[in-house]
Design a protein around this motif. Sequence first.
Motif, PDB file in Angstrom:
ATOM      1  N   GLU A  36       0.849  -1.189   0.000  1.00 49.30           N
ATOM      2  CA  GLU A  36       0.000   0.000   0.000  1.00 49.30           C
ATOM      3  C   GLU A  36       0.882   1.235   0.000  1.00 49.30           C
ATOM      4  O   GLU A  36       1.863   1.316   0.750  1.00 49.30           O
ATOM      5  N   VAL A  37       0.522   2.193  -0.863  1.00 49.11           N
ATOM      6  CA  VAL A  37       1.261   3.441  -1.014  1.00 49.11           C
ATOM      7  C   VAL A  37       0.412   4.589  -0.491  1.00 49.11           C
ATOM      8  O   VAL A  37      -0.805   4.621  -0.682  1.00 49.11           O
ATOM      9  N   LYS A  38       1.065   5.530   0.172  1.00 53.08           N
ATOM     10  CA  LYS A  38       0.358   6.721   0.666  1.00 53.08           C
ATOM     11  C   LYS A  38       1.174   7.950   0.256  1.00 53.08           C
ATOM     12  O   LYS A  38       2.361   8.048   0.575  1.00 53.08           O
ATOM     13  N   ILE A  39       0.538   8.877  -0.442  1.00 47.55           N
ATOM     14  CA  ILE A  39       1.155  10.143  -0.809  1.00 47.55           C
ATOM     15  C   ILE A  39       0.771  11.183   0.240  1.00 47.55           C
ATOM     16  O   ILE A  39      -0.408  11.324   0.583  1.00 47.55           O
ATOM     17  N   LEU A  40       1.759  11.900   0.734  1.00 48.00           N
ATOM     18  CA  LEU A  40       1.532  12.837   1.829  1.00 48.00           C
ATOM     19  C   LEU A  40       2.020  14.229   1.428  1.00 48.00           C
ATOM     20  O   LEU A  40       3.228  14.511   1.448  1.00 48.00           O
ATOM     21  N   PRO A  41       1.107  15.119   1.068  1.00 49.80           N
ATOM     22  CA  PRO A  41       1.520  16.482   0.708  1.00 49.80           C
ATOM     23  C   PRO A  41       1.946  17.286   1.937  1.00 49.80           C
ATOM     24  O   PRO A  41       1.511  17.009   3.059  1.00 49.80           O
ATOM     25  N   LEU A  42       2.790  18.263   1.706  1.00 48.30           N
ATOM     26  CA  LEU A  42       3.178  19.207   2.753  1.00 48.30           C
ATOM     27  C   LEU A  42       2.358  20.478   2.593  1.00 48.30           C
ATOM     28  O   LEU A  42       2.242  21.017   1.481  1.00 48.30           O
ATOM     29  N   LYS A  43       1.768  20.930   3.702  1.00 47.11           N
ATOM     30  CA  LYS A  43       0.933  22.128   3.654  1.00 47.11           C
ATOM     31  C   LYS A  43       1.025  22.868   4.976  1.00 47.11           C
ATOM     32  O   LYS A  43       0.904  22.266   6.043  1.00 47.11           O
ATOM     33  N   ASP A  44       1.277  24.180   4.897  1.00 44.28           N
ATOM     34  CA  ASP A  44       1.335  25.040   6.088  1.00 44.28           C
ATOM     35  C   ASP A  44       2.317  24.506   7.127  1.00 44.28           C
ATOM     36  O   ASP A  44       2.052  24.524   8.326  1.00 44.28           O
ATOM     37  N   GLY A  45       3.436  24.009   6.664  1.00 44.07           N
ATOM     38  CA  GLY A  45       4.472  23.553   7.580  1.00 44.07           C
ATOM     39  C   GLY A  45       4.180  22.236   8.258  1.00 44.07           C
ATOM     40  O   GLY A  45       4.800  21.903   9.279  1.00 44.07           O
ATOM     41  N   LYS A  46       3.265  21.444   7.691  1.00 38.88           N
ATOM     42  CA  LYS A  46       2.942  20.148   8.277  1.00 38.88           C
ATOM     43  C   LYS A  46       2.796  19.100   7.173  1.00 38.88           C
ATOM     44  O   LYS A  46       2.677  19.429   5.984  1.00 38.88           O
ATOM     45  N   SER A  82      -2.793  16.263  10.585  1.00 38.79           N
ATOM     46  CA  SER A  82      -1.554  16.741   9.976  1.00 38.79           C
ATOM     47  C   SER A  82      -0.432  16.583  10.997  1.00 38.79           C
ATOM     48  O   SER A  82      -0.605  16.918  12.178  1.00 38.79           O
ATOM     49  N   LEU A  83       0.694  16.075  10.540  1.00 36.98           N
ATOM     50  CA  LEU A  83       1.819  15.795  11.427  1.00 36.98           C
ATOM     51  C   LEU A  83       2.820  16.940  11.404  1.00 36.98           C
ATOM     52  O   LEU A  83       3.079  17.531  10.346  1.00 36.98           O
ATOM     53  N   PRO A  84       3.433  17.252  12.547  1.00 33.87           N
ATOM     54  CA  PRO A  84       4.482  18.280  12.545  1.00 33.87           C
ATOM     55  C   PRO A  84       5.677  17.820  11.729  1.00 33.87           C
ATOM     56  O   PRO A  84       6.035  16.636  11.733  1.00 33.87           O
ATOM     57  N   LEU A  85       6.277  18.753  11.011  1.00 31.38           N
ATOM     58  CA  LEU A  85       7.463  18.439  10.237  1.00 31.38           C
ATOM     59  C   LEU A  85       8.645  18.134  11.161  1.00 31.38           C
ATOM     60  O   LEU A  85       8.827  18.779  12.195  1.00 31.38           O
ATOM     61  N   ASN A  86       9.428  17.152  10.775  1.00 29.07           N
ATOM     62  CA  ASN A  86      10.722  16.909  11.410  1.00 29.07           C
ATOM     63  C   ASN A  86      11.696  16.529  10.293  1.00 29.07           C
ATOM     64  O   ASN A  86      12.044  15.357  10.127  1.00 29.07           O
ATOM     65  N   PRO A  87      12.133  17.525   9.496  1.00 31.16           N
ATOM     66  CA  PRO A  87      13.046  17.211   8.398  1.00 31.16           C
ATOM     67  C   PRO A  87      14.331  16.577   8.932  1.00 31.16           C
ATOM     68  O   PRO A  87      14.988  17.133   9.821  1.00 31.16           O
ATOM     69  N   MET A  88      14.689  15.412   8.398  1.00 28.78           N
ATOM     70  CA  MET A  88      15.850  14.679   8.911  1.00 28.78           C
ATOM     71  C   MET A  88      16.480  13.842   7.803  1.00 28.78           C
ATOM     72  O   MET A  88      15.843  13.540   6.805  1.00 28.78           O
ATOM     73  N   ILE A  89      17.732  13.483   8.018  1.00 27.45           N
ATOM     74  CA  ILE A  89      18.502  12.712   7.044  1.00 27.45           C
ATOM     75  C   ILE A  89      18.548  11.258   7.497  1.00 27.45           C
ATOM     76  O   ILE A  89      19.029  10.953   8.591  1.00 27.45           O
ATOM     77  N   GLY A  90      18.055  10.354   6.652  1.00 30.40           N
ATOM     78  CA  GLY A  90      18.066   8.941   7.006  1.00 30.40           C
ATOM     79  C   GLY A  90      19.387   8.264   6.720  1.00 30.40           C
ATOM     80  O   GLY A  90      19.865   7.443   7.494  1.00 30.40           O
ATOM     81  N   VAL A  91      20.006   8.599   5.567  1.00 30.35           N
ATOM     82  CA  VAL A  91      21.267   7.983   5.152  1.00 30.35           C
ATOM     83  C   VAL A  91      22.345   9.055   5.062  1.00 30.35           C
ATOM     84  O   VAL A  91      22.216  10.006   4.282  1.00 30.35           O
ATOM     85  N   ILE A  92      23.391   8.904   5.845  1.00 29.29           N
ATOM     86  CA  ILE A  92      24.550   9.790   5.743  1.00 29.29           C
ATOM     87  C   ILE A  92      25.744   9.052   6.335  1.00 29.29           C
ATOM     88  O   ILE A  92      25.632   8.422   7.386  1.00 29.29           O
ATOM     89  N   GLY A  93      26.860   9.096   5.619  1.00 28.48           N
ATOM     90  CA  GLY A  93      28.020   8.381   6.127  1.00 28.48           C
ATOM     91  C   GLY A  93      29.220   8.533   5.212  1.00 28.48           C
ATOM     92  O   GLY A  93      29.175   9.209   4.174  1.00 28.48           O
ATOM     93  N   VAL A  94      30.282   7.871   5.596  1.00 27.63           N
ATOM     94  CA  VAL A  94      31.550   7.909   4.869  1.00 27.63           C
ATOM     95  C   VAL A  94      31.848   6.512   4.327  1.00 27.63           C
ATOM     96  O   VAL A  94      31.150   5.545   4.638  1.00 27.63           O
TER      97      VAL A  94
END
Length: 325
Positions: free
Chosen positions: A106-116, A124-136
Amino acid sequence: MKHLAKEHFVYSMDKDNPPALTVSSGEQIKVDTYDCFENQIRTEDYEMESMDWEKINPATGPIYVEDAEPGDVLKVHIDDITLGDQGVMLTGPGLGVLGHRMEDFEVKILPLKDGKVVFDEKLSLPLNPMIGVIGVAPEGEGVNCGTPDAHGGNMDTKRIAEGATLYFPVFQKGALLSLGDLHAAMGDGEVSVSGVEIPAEVTLTVETLKTKSLSYPMLEDKEGAAAIVSKETLDDAVDTAVEMMIDHLHPHLDMSLSELTMLASAAGQVEVSQVVDPLKTARFSMPRYVLEAYDVQLFCSNEKVLRGIAKHFFLLQFFFETHIS
């Protein structure tokens, strides 16, 4: 400021990946990223049979940092994260904690609106912009971008966010930093196997620290400091993260190992990052007020180290000039 487009990406972090960009220590970079599905899913009626599962977790990079050498620490400060317009989530058979109970994708598309993040018409969920993959690049053979380990990788740690600073052990010349798999929001655990996956633009500053080496990544943010460890089990990841934090703090504090361990038990926090990748990731966090009470700095910049060396040299020179003539 140098810019690295998302078309320069890798599916594994590997010493043999040719650099996509070369920067100097202290330089700021703007990096574009695909979402973890390489932007393949755009609508909720997407046919999962069309998914190319080889195109998962592309990480933009690698970035070669000119003076980074094995044994150094790479400091990465996340200056800014700018998200795309919409995110996507999916789950299905064999995916995540409940994958054994799923019969269909099952796929769910989630638009961003008014900072959520708009989850549905009620929430509407609060934004928590974060990086899942980062490394050397890791020490030995390459590691696919979906797997976390001592080099970082798919740590899926929600505190890897704007304003945070990461510290990575450097295993290869130039460090070879890569990043991707951005999330607009994600809970600890990432239990469905996806956060709100989204393309993004990340601005970061990299710096090589000629200081004591690390065994696993560490993080510092407004909340405090955390050791981030990935192991086959959460038990092992937790134990190693706790011990790593204790060993890192002990030289900075005038207290016994027993007293520091009691402090960690009273004030520290065991936190789960993710439980759905090939290795499980946990972190042990010490709050900011503890670090400030004891005036602890996780790492000194090279400039501070050089100032300290210069100060001690001056004092030594003064001693010889005044006492030995």
